[in-house]
Motif scaffolding. Structure first.
Motif, PDB file in Angstrom:
ATOM      1  N   CYS A   4       3.410   9.803  -1.449  1.00 40.08           N
ATOM      2  CA  CYS A   4       4.231   9.965  -2.647  1.00 40.08           C
ATOM      3  C   CYS A   4       4.337  11.458  -2.905  1.00 40.08           C
ATOM      4  N   ALA A   5       5.534  11.980  -2.975  1.00 40.07           N
ATOM      5  CA  ALA A   5       5.681  13.415  -3.268  1.00 40.07           C
ATOM      6  C   ALA A   5       7.092  13.747  -3.726  1.00 40.07           C
ATOM      7  N   VAL A   6       7.153  14.832  -4.486  1.00 39.97           N
ATOM      8  CA  VAL A   6       8.414  15.420  -4.921  1.00 39.97           C
ATOM      9  C   VAL A   6       8.402  16.860  -4.405  1.00 39.97           C
ATOM     10  N   GLU A  30       0.847  -1.186   0.000  1.00 39.33           N
ATOM     11  CA  GLU A  30       0.000   0.000   0.000  1.00 39.33           C
ATOM     12  C   GLU A  30       0.886   1.241   0.000  1.00 39.33           C
ATOM     13  N   ILE A  31       0.756   2.043  -1.037  1.00 43.51           N
ATOM     14  CA  ILE A  31       1.508   3.303  -1.071  1.00 43.51           C
ATOM     15  C   ILE A  31       0.786   4.307  -0.188  1.00 43.51           C
ATOM     16  N   ALA A  32       1.474   4.741   0.864  1.00 45.20           N
ATOM     17  CA  ALA A  32       0.855   5.678   1.807  1.00 45.20           C
ATOM     18  C   ALA A  32       1.090   7.112   1.363  1.00 45.20           C
ATOM     19  N   ILE A  40       9.976  22.633  -5.889  1.00 47.09           N
ATOM     20  CA  ILE A  40      10.765  23.193  -7.000  1.00 47.09           C
ATOM     21  C   ILE A  40      11.269  22.136  -7.970  1.00 47.09           C
ATOM     22  N   GLU A  41      11.134  20.865  -7.619  1.00 40.99           N
ATOM     23  CA  GLU A  41      11.614  19.813  -8.521  1.00 40.99           C
ATOM     24  C   GLU A  41      10.464  19.058  -9.207  1.00 40.99           C
ATOM     25  N   GLN A  42       9.228  19.534  -9.032  1.00 45.43           N
ATOM     26  CA  GLN A  42       8.104  18.842  -9.666  1.00 45.43           C
ATOM     27  C   GLN A  42       8.079  19.110 -11.175  1.00 45.43           C
ATOM     28  N   VAL A  43       7.379  18.211 -11.880  1.00 46.04           N
ATOM     29  CA  VAL A  43       7.175  18.326 -13.333  1.00 46.04           C
ATOM     30  C   VAL A  43       8.487  18.279 -14.123  1.00 46.04           C
ATOM     31  N   LYS A  44       9.490  17.586 -13.576  1.00 44.73           N
ATOM     32  CA  LYS A  44      10.757  17.414 -14.303  1.00 44.73           C
ATOM     33  C   LYS A  44      11.012  15.942 -14.588  1.00 44.73           C
ATOM     34  N   GLY A  45      10.024  15.105 -14.307  1.00 42.82           N
ATOM     35  CA  GLY A  45      10.208  13.687 -14.584  1.00 42.82           C
ATOM     36  C   GLY A  45      10.658  12.855 -13.387  1.00 42.82           C
ATOM     37  N   PHE A  46      10.922  13.502 -12.245  1.00 37.84           N
ATOM     38  CA  PHE A  46      11.368  12.733 -11.075  1.00 37.84           C
ATOM     39  C   PHE A  46      10.274  11.792 -10.572  1.00 37.84           C
ATOM     40  N   LEU A  59      -1.429  -0.909  -4.225  1.00 32.88           N
ATOM     41  CA  LEU A  59      -2.706  -0.210  -4.082  1.00 32.88           C
ATOM     42  C   LEU A  59      -2.404   1.135  -3.454  1.00 32.88           C
ATOM     43  N   THR A  60      -3.210   2.133  -3.796  1.00 34.72           N
ATOM     44  CA  THR A  60      -3.054   3.427  -3.131  1.00 34.72           C
ATOM     45  C   THR A  60      -4.364   4.188  -3.174  1.00 34.72           C
ATOM     46  N   TYR A  61      -4.583   5.006  -2.180  1.00 34.35           N
ATOM     47  CA  TYR A  61      -5.652   5.987  -2.253  1.00 34.35           C
ATOM     48  C   TYR A  61      -5.052   7.258  -2.804  1.00 34.35           C
ATOM     49  N   ALA A  62      -5.329   7.517  -4.078  1.00 36.93           N
ATOM     50  CA  ALA A  62      -4.748   8.693  -4.733  1.00 36.93           C
ATOM     51  C   ALA A  62      -5.578   9.925  -4.424  1.00 36.93           C
ATOM     52  N   ASP A  63      -4.906  11.005  -4.056  1.00 39.54           N
ATOM     53  CA  ASP A  63      -5.611  12.284  -3.942  1.00 39.54           C
ATOM     54  C   ASP A  63      -6.191  12.607  -5.311  1.00 39.54           C
ATOM     55  N   ASN A  64      -7.324  13.293  -5.316  1.00 43.98           N
ATOM     56  CA  ASN A  64      -7.976  13.522  -6.607  1.00 43.98           C
ATOM     57  C   ASN A  64      -7.078  14.262  -7.600  1.00 43.98           C
ATOM     58  N   ASN A  65      -6.252  15.181  -7.112  1.00 41.33           N
ATOM     59  CA  ASN A  65      -5.376  15.905  -8.057  1.00 41.33           C
ATOM     60  C   ASN A  65      -4.179  15.073  -8.506  1.00 41.33           C
ATOM     61  N   ALA A  66      -4.004  13.896  -7.931  1.00 44.49           N
ATOM     62  CA  ALA A  66      -2.866  13.058  -8.320  1.00 44.49           C
ATOM     63  C   ALA A  66      -3.300  11.825  -9.119  1.00 44.49           C
ATOM     64  N   VAL A  67      -4.607  11.706  -9.376  1.00 46.71           N
ATOM     65  CA  VAL A  67      -5.098  10.535 -10.127  1.00 46.71           C
ATOM     66  C   VAL A  67      -4.426  10.479 -11.497  1.00 46.71           C
ATOM     67  N   GLY A  68      -4.247  11.649 -12.135  1.00 46.79           N
ATOM     68  CA  GLY A  68      -3.618  11.698 -13.465  1.00 46.79           C
ATOM     69  C   GLY A  68      -2.173  11.205 -13.423  1.00 46.79           C
ATOM     70  N   TYR A  69      -1.445  11.606 -12.408  1.00 46.16           N
ATOM     71  CA  TYR A  69      -0.063  11.129 -12.242  1.00 46.16           C
ATOM     72  C   TYR A  69      -0.039   9.612 -12.083  1.00 46.16           C
ATOM     73  N   PHE A  70      -0.874   9.079 -11.182  1.00 48.78           N
ATOM     74  CA  PHE A  70      -0.863   7.624 -10.966  1.00 48.78           C
ATOM     75  C   PHE A  70      -1.293   6.881 -12.236  1.00 48.78           C
ATOM     76  N   ALA A  71      -2.274   7.429 -12.955  1.00 48.45           N
ATOM     77  CA  ALA A  71      -2.720   6.782 -14.198  1.00 48.45           C
ATOM     78  C   ALA A  71      -1.550   6.686 -15.181  1.00 48.45           C
ATOM     79  N   LYS A  72      -0.740   7.751 -15.275  1.00 48.30           N
ATOM     80  CA  LYS A  72       0.429   7.711 -16.183  1.00 48.30           C
ATOM     81  C   LYS A  72       1.456   6.680 -15.744  1.00 48.30           C
ATOM     82  N   GLN A  73       1.451   6.329 -14.468  1.00 50.98           N
ATOM     83  CA  GLN A  73       2.416   5.338 -13.959  1.00 50.98           C
ATOM     84  C   GLN A  73       1.819   3.926 -13.966  1.00 50.98           C
TER      85      GLN A  73
HETATM   86  N1  ACO Z   1      -2.107  15.290 -12.912  1.00 53.06           N
HETATM   87  C1  ACO Z   1      -1.934  14.733 -14.135  1.00 53.06           C
HETATM   88  N2  ACO Z   1      -0.741  14.341 -14.608  1.00 53.06           N
HETATM   89  C2  ACO Z   1       0.322  14.555 -13.824  1.00 53.06           C
HETATM   90  C3  ACO Z   1       0.231  15.161 -12.552  1.00 53.06           C
HETATM   91  C4  ACO Z   1      -1.052  15.524 -12.092  1.00 53.06           C
HETATM   92  N3  ACO Z   1      -1.234  16.070 -10.890  1.00 53.06           N
HETATM   93  N4  ACO Z   1       1.475  15.240 -12.023  1.00 53.06           N
HETATM   94  C5  ACO Z   1       2.290  14.718 -12.936  1.00 53.06           C
HETATM   95  N5  ACO Z   1       1.598  14.309 -14.018  1.00 53.06           N
HETATM   96  C6  ACO Z   1       2.109  13.655 -15.208  1.00 53.06           C
HETATM   97  C7  ACO Z   1       3.127  14.491 -15.917  1.00 53.06           C
HETATM   98  O1  ACO Z   1       2.531  15.324 -16.880  1.00 53.06           O
HETATM   99  C8  ACO Z   1       4.012  13.441 -16.561  1.00 53.06           C
HETATM  100  O2  ACO Z   1       3.434  12.992 -17.747  1.00 53.06           O
HETATM  101  P1  ACO Z   1       4.355  12.608 -19.027  1.00 53.06           P
HETATM  102  O3  ACO Z   1       5.101  11.373 -18.584  1.00 53.06           O
HETATM  103  O4  ACO Z   1       3.386  12.363 -20.116  1.00 53.06           O
HETATM  104  O5  ACO Z   1       5.250  13.769 -19.239  1.00 53.06           O
HETATM  105  C9  ACO Z   1       3.969  12.294 -15.569  1.00 53.06           C
HETATM  106  O6  ACO Z   1       2.784  12.487 -14.795  1.00 53.06           O
HETATM  107  C10 ACO Z   1       5.151  12.272 -14.626  1.00 53.06           C
HETATM  108  O7  ACO Z   1       5.433  13.603 -14.211  1.00 53.06           O
HETATM  109  P2  ACO Z   1       6.676  13.928 -13.309  1.00 53.06           P
HETATM  110  O8  ACO Z   1       7.315  15.223 -13.746  1.00 53.06           O
HETATM  111  O9  ACO Z   1       7.550  12.741 -13.241  1.00 53.06           O
HETATM  112  O10 ACO Z   1       5.932  14.139 -11.903  1.00 53.06           O
HETATM  113  P3  ACO Z   1       6.470  14.918 -10.627  1.00 53.06           P
HETATM  114  O11 ACO Z   1       7.938  14.807 -10.499  1.00 53.06           O
HETATM  115  O12 ACO Z   1       5.900  16.288 -10.599  1.00 53.06           O
HETATM  116  O13 ACO Z   1       5.807  14.061  -9.462  1.00 53.06           O
HETATM  117  C11 ACO Z   1       3.893  14.124  -7.987  1.00 53.06           C
HETATM  118  C12 ACO Z   1       4.402  13.887  -9.423  1.00 53.06           C
HETATM  119  C13 ACO Z   1       4.567  13.131  -7.056  1.00 53.06           C
HETATM  120  C14 ACO Z   1       2.394  13.914  -7.969  1.00 53.06           C
HETATM  121  C15 ACO Z   1       4.294  15.566  -7.591  1.00 53.06           C
HETATM  122  O14 ACO Z   1       3.746  16.474  -8.486  1.00 53.06           O
HETATM  123  C16 ACO Z   1       3.864  15.949  -6.181  1.00 53.06           C
HETATM  124  O15 ACO Z   1       4.607  15.753  -5.229  1.00 53.06           O
HETATM  125  N6  ACO Z   1       2.649  16.531  -6.016  1.00 53.06           N
HETATM  126  C17 ACO Z   1       2.164  16.995  -4.708  1.00 53.06           C
HETATM  127  C18 ACO Z   1       1.899  15.860  -3.749  1.00 53.06           C
HETATM  128  C19 ACO Z   1       0.880  14.852  -4.250  1.00 53.06           C
HETATM  129  O16 ACO Z   1      -0.174  15.199  -4.750  1.00 53.06           O
HETATM  130  N7  ACO Z   1       1.213  13.562  -4.076  1.00 53.06           N
HETATM  131  C20 ACO Z   1       0.325  12.448  -4.362  1.00 53.06           C
HETATM  132  C21 ACO Z   1      -0.714  12.368  -3.309  1.00 53.06           C
HETATM  133  S1  ACO Z   1      -1.565  10.797  -3.242  1.00 53.06           S
HETATM  134  C22 ACO Z   1      -0.559   9.813  -2.299  1.00 53.06           C
HETATM  135  O17 ACO Z   1       0.457  10.237  -1.814  1.00 53.06           O
HETATM  136  C23 ACO Z   1      -0.997   8.392  -2.078  1.00 53.06           C
END
Ligand code: ACO
Length: 166
Positions: A78-80, A74-76, A83-89, A111-125
């Motif tokens: 996840c964050a970057v 269970e992923i509890a 200043i280092e977000q949106v760079k692929g980390f 499994l994880t409960y994704a915050d609604n604003n992070a659903v897009g990030y998790f879907a890409k992963q």
């Molecule tokens: N919504 C939609 N797509 C996203 C989002 C988002 N919020 N964040 C990143 N992506 C996409 C990017 O566009 C990118 O797509 P691409 O591969 O087509 O270019 C891909 O996901 C990866 O992007 P990265 O640059 O690697 O992401 P980043 O380094 O910014 O890390 C993270 C993503 C961890 C969500 C970061 O933005 C963050 O720390 N956000 C704030 C904390 C947060 O919301 N954490 C998740 C909470 S849920 C939980 O912890 C269980």
């Protein structure tokens, strides 16, 4: 830059990285109580994967709890750091986490409960809202948490996620 598998084994480096990680989670996940974050990050049943810059600064990470007998983690958190977000980390971090979870914890699913604003990030992963893991393997093991969307990722048993020896 290094992606490190960290558990709370009381070594100096690991302690320092876990504190750095706790601070990033506290800032980036403002809806989570700070004490709760500290407790889970330092809990010995949890594992973390931390992004470490040369010099030792923590840039982000993932904390998960492996349920070894059930085969999933269970992923509890996840964050970057901001200043280092949106760079692929975040994408690389998830790939390393899958690699470590497979190699060290023998997990087949996350499994994880994704915050609604992070659903897009998790879907890409590779996470989906469809849960294929049999219910009796996870219901009752993970805490229900409203305000998030339950998502699953199947960890491939052969895909090379990173260039780490798997
Ligand atoms: N919504 C939609 N797509 C996203 C989002 C988002 N919020 N964040 C990143 N992506 C996409 C990017 O566009 C990118 O797509 P691409 O591969 O087509 O270019 C891909 O996901 C990866 O992007 P990265 O640059 O690697 O992401 P980043 O380094 O910014 O890390 C993270 C993503 C961890 C969500 C970061 O933005 C963050 O720390 N956000 C704030 C904390 C947060 O919301 N954490 C998740 C909470 S849920 C939980 O912890 C269980």
């Amino acid at each position: 830059l290094a992606f490190e598998y960290v558990d709370n084994d009381n070594t100096a480096n690991h302690n320092m990285w876990l504190i750095g990680l706790k601070n990033i989670f506290s800032k980036q996940l403002p809806n989570m109580p700070k004490e709760y974050i500290a407790r889970l990050v330092l809990d010995r049943r949890h594992r973390s994967v931390a992004i470490i810059r040369r010099g030792g600064m923590v840039l982000g990470g993932i904390t998960y709890r492996p349920f070894h007998a059930q085969g999933f983690g269970e992923i509890a958190f996840c964050a970057v750091t901001a200043i280092e977000q949106v760079k692929g980390f975040g994408a690389r971090l998830m790939n390393f986490t899958k690699e470590f979870a497979r190699a060290r914890d023998h997990l087949t699913h996350f499994l994880t409960y994704a915050d609604n604003n992070a659903v897009g990030y998790f879907a890409k992963q590779g996470f989906t809202k469809e849960i294929t893991l049999e219910k009796d393997r996870w219901v009752g093991y993970i805490k229900d948490y409203d305000g998030g969307t339950l998502m699953e990722c199947i960890i491939s048993d052969r895909l090379p996620y990173t260039d780490l020896p798997g």
